[in-house]
Design an enzyme around this catalytic site. Structure first.
Site, PDB file in Angstrom:
ATOM      1  N   HIS A  62       3.736   7.920   3.332  1.00  0.00           N
ATOM      2  CA  HIS A  62       2.710   8.963   3.499  1.00  0.00           C
ATOM      3  C   HIS A  62       2.966  10.116   2.524  1.00  0.00           C
ATOM      4  O   HIS A  62       3.666  11.079   2.836  1.00  0.00           O
ATOM      5  CB  HIS A  62       2.723   9.473   4.948  1.00  0.00           C
ATOM      6  CG  HIS A  62       1.504  10.273   5.307  1.00  0.00           C
ATOM      7  ND1 HIS A  62       0.825  10.107   6.495  1.00  0.00           N
ATOM      8  CD2 HIS A  62       0.830  11.242   4.637  1.00  0.00           C
ATOM      9  CE1 HIS A  62      -0.202  10.943   6.540  1.00  0.00           C
ATOM     10  NE2 HIS A  62      -0.218  11.653   5.423  1.00  0.00           N
ATOM     11  N   HIS A  64       1.125  12.614  -0.665  1.00  0.00           N
ATOM     12  CA  HIS A  64      -0.056  13.066  -1.412  1.00  0.00           C
ATOM     13  C   HIS A  64       0.363  13.333  -2.854  1.00  0.00           C
ATOM     14  O   HIS A  64       1.094  14.280  -3.117  1.00  0.00           O
ATOM     15  CB  HIS A  64      -0.634  14.334  -0.779  1.00  0.00           C
ATOM     16  CG  HIS A  64      -1.123  14.120   0.626  1.00  0.00           C
ATOM     17  ND1 HIS A  64      -2.415  13.747   0.924  1.00  0.00           N
ATOM     18  CD2 HIS A  64      -0.482  14.186   1.825  1.00  0.00           C
ATOM     19  CE1 HIS A  64      -2.558  13.606   2.236  1.00  0.00           C
ATOM     20  NE2 HIS A  64      -1.399  13.870   2.816  1.00  0.00           N
ATOM     21  N   ASP A 310       4.764  12.957   4.689  1.00  0.00           N
ATOM     22  CA  ASP A 310       3.509  13.696   4.524  1.00  0.00           C
ATOM     23  C   ASP A 310       3.670  14.758   3.433  1.00  0.00           C
ATOM     24  O   ASP A 310       3.186  15.885   3.562  1.00  0.00           O
ATOM     25  CB  ASP A 310       3.039  14.328   5.845  1.00  0.00           C
ATOM     26  CG  ASP A 310       1.588  14.805   5.771  1.00  0.00           C
ATOM     27  OD1 ASP A 310       0.897  14.498   4.777  1.00  0.00           O
ATOM     28  OD2 ASP A 310       1.144  15.494   6.706  1.00  0.00           O
TER      29      ASP A 310
HETATM   30  O1  DOR Z   1      -0.705  19.253   6.260  1.00  0.00           O
HETATM   31  C1  DOR Z   1      -1.435  18.407   5.773  1.00  0.00           C
HETATM   32  N1  DOR Z   1      -1.708  18.375   4.443  1.00  0.00           N
HETATM   33  N2  DOR Z   1      -1.994  17.512   6.567  1.00  0.00           N
HETATM   34  C2  DOR Z   1      -2.902  16.631   6.128  1.00  0.00           C
HETATM   35  O2  DOR Z   1      -3.360  15.848   6.897  1.00  0.00           O
HETATM   36  C3  DOR Z   1      -3.385  16.682   4.738  1.00  0.00           C
HETATM   37  C4  DOR Z   1      -2.382  17.268   3.848  1.00  0.00           C
HETATM   38  C5  DOR Z   1      -2.918  17.624   2.510  1.00  0.00           C
HETATM   39  O3  DOR Z   1      -3.591  16.805   1.878  1.00  0.00           O
HETATM   40  O4  DOR Z   1      -2.614  18.719   2.012  1.00  0.00           O
HETATM   41 ZN    ZN Z   2      -2.740  13.731   7.727  1.00  0.00          ZN
END
Ligand code: DOR
Ligand code: ZN
Length: 444
Positions: A62, A64, A310
């Protein structure tokens, strides 16, 4: 070229190994794991410094990476540099890029960038719905064909029960899991922090744990209805873990993950040491001690399948605003291993072998990707851990383009010694003394 890693403790639960073994790598594959393996003349022998652990490469399912579209926060190159420095040989990246990864063009672009960076493996995750708008399904067959390993509308939940039903049915035909960001949006509303004492005293709008658990229950029910596979992302609330346990007890195909920040921190961080620190604003929010303790219990008793970061990089300027206006998310790739070792292994919450299951075996199984094992013939994706290394977290030294972490300055016991992807040494920690020069030289 062959390489023999000698003197490490091999922790490889998929093959029932935990002990002192040599690992022989031939090119990009594991050739043998055994005792006293004899090197031949073309084998480079790497004597590991005492106390190191050799395990299958860690996989963060997970992350980004922000490319395409938000390269001021992170790129595939900087994100994978952060990944290997954090001990991850592979990452799965979320589709909430700009444009959204809802078609083969975007998936192929990400894979091309990953090949150029040539650091960690990158497994794109496609969107459930076109543009993540929640109206109609994306072309999941096309995404799978292009290389996506799961689908999700992460950043937001799958908008309706009907869309989730169809996503589970459709993804199921292709053997893909649906990863769900659980959030009942009318309950979450415009909340910015966990609904509780600290949000109230600071005047922040709250998000109850039920906003997460109600959505998890919806999706677990739909997984039961369809026979599809649902993976509950970044669990934060004790009620959500109860929902997952309920589903598992009834044979539903549900798995779940927790982030290091949700098993280490609580909403007390909203008030101190830095009141209204936007680096503790994330979605789902940090919850109360009972929730944090529930996550620790779930890690210990086996109900939680995966630890994922995350990793959500945001630019300094975007975070340096009032709490209400800051984006949700913190970085995680370069702190996860130290937090796991310091907070889970050293206090005896879980064993090292269980850590390897949570960070390698299970993510590989859920995404159906290679890895999670040091079996003969497997790709030589290897993480070398230094469980006793004294680590001081420092944003200055981080490779991620963004520095939004609440852990800056923390002193932790345990870190990463080296990361090997497909037999290539892609990271060596200069703070671990005693590595052979050859290993370091290879990095240059
Ligand atoms: O804290 C978060 N940031 N939760 C998410 O679900 C998306 C993520 C983001 O893309 O910045
Ligand atoms: Zn999320």
């Amino acid at each position: 070229m062959k390489r023999l890693l000698r003197g490490g403790r091999v922790v490889d639960p998929a093959n029932g190994r935990d002990g002192m073994f040599d690992v022989l790598v031939d090119g990009d594959r594991i050739l043998r794991v055994g005792r006293d393996l004899a090197p031949d003349s073309d084998t480079q022998v790497v004597e590991l410094p005492a106390g190191l652990v050799v395990c299958p490469g860690l996989i963060d399912m997970h992350v980004h990476l922000r490319e395409p579209g938000q390269e001021h926060k992170e790129t595939v190159a900087t994100g994978t540099a952060a990944a290997v420095a954090g001990g991850f040989t592979a990452v799965a990246c979320m589709p909430n890029t700009s444009p959204v990864n809802d078609n083969a063009g975007v998936t192929e672009f990400i894979l091309k960038k990953a090949a150029e960076a040539h650091l960690a493996r990158v497994y794109p995750i496609g969107a459930v719905s076109r543009g993540q708008q929640g109206d109609e399904l994306a072309d999941i067959a096309e995404l799978k064909q292009a290389g996506c390993v799961a689908i999700t509308d992460d950043g937001r939940p799958v908008a309706t029960a009907m869309l989730m039903r169809r996503a589970l049915e459709y993804a199921g035909m292709f053997g893909l899991a649906v990863i769900e960001h659980c959030e009942e949006q009318t309950l979450k509303a415009d909340g910015v922090a966990h609904e509780g004492f600290h949000a109230s005293t600071l005047g922040l709008r709250g998000i109850p744990g039920e906003a997460e658990s109600i959505m998890a229950l919806r999706d677990i029910s739909l997984a039961a209805l369809t026979g599809g596979v649902v993976h509950i992302a970044h669990m934060s609330a004790r009620q959500t873990l109860d929902a997952v346990r309920y589903g598992k007890s009834r044979g539903v195909l549900v798995t779940c993950e927790v982030t290091p920040h949700h098993f280490v921190l609580t909403d007390e961080m909203l008030a101190a040491p830095i009141p209204y620190d936007t680096n503790v604003k994330m979605n789902p929010p940090l919850r109360e001690a009972v929730d944090r303790d529930a996550m620790l219990a779930g890690l210990a008793d086996g109900s939680i399948d995966v630890i994922a970061t995350d990793h959500a990089p945001h630019h300094y300027d975007e975070k340096r605003v009032e709490f209400d206006h800051a984006p949700f998310g913190i970085t995680g790739l370069e702190t996860a291993v130290s937090l796991c070792l310091d907070r889970l292994v050293h206090p005896g919450v879980v064993t090292l072998s269980r850590i390897v299951e949570l960070l390698s075996v299970n993510p590989a199984r859920i995404l159906k990707v290679a890895g999670g094992s040091l079996a003969e013939g497997a790709p030589a994706d290897i993480t070398v851990l230094a469980p006793d290394l004294r680590v001081k977290v420092s944003v200055e030294r981080m490779r991620s383009k963004s520095k939004n972490t609440p852990f800056d300055g923390w002193q932790l016991r345990g870190g990463v010694a080296a990361t090997i992807v497909g037999g290539r040494v892609v990271y060596v920690n200069e703070d671990v003394s005693g590595f052979s020069r050859t290993l370091r030289r290879e990095l240059r």
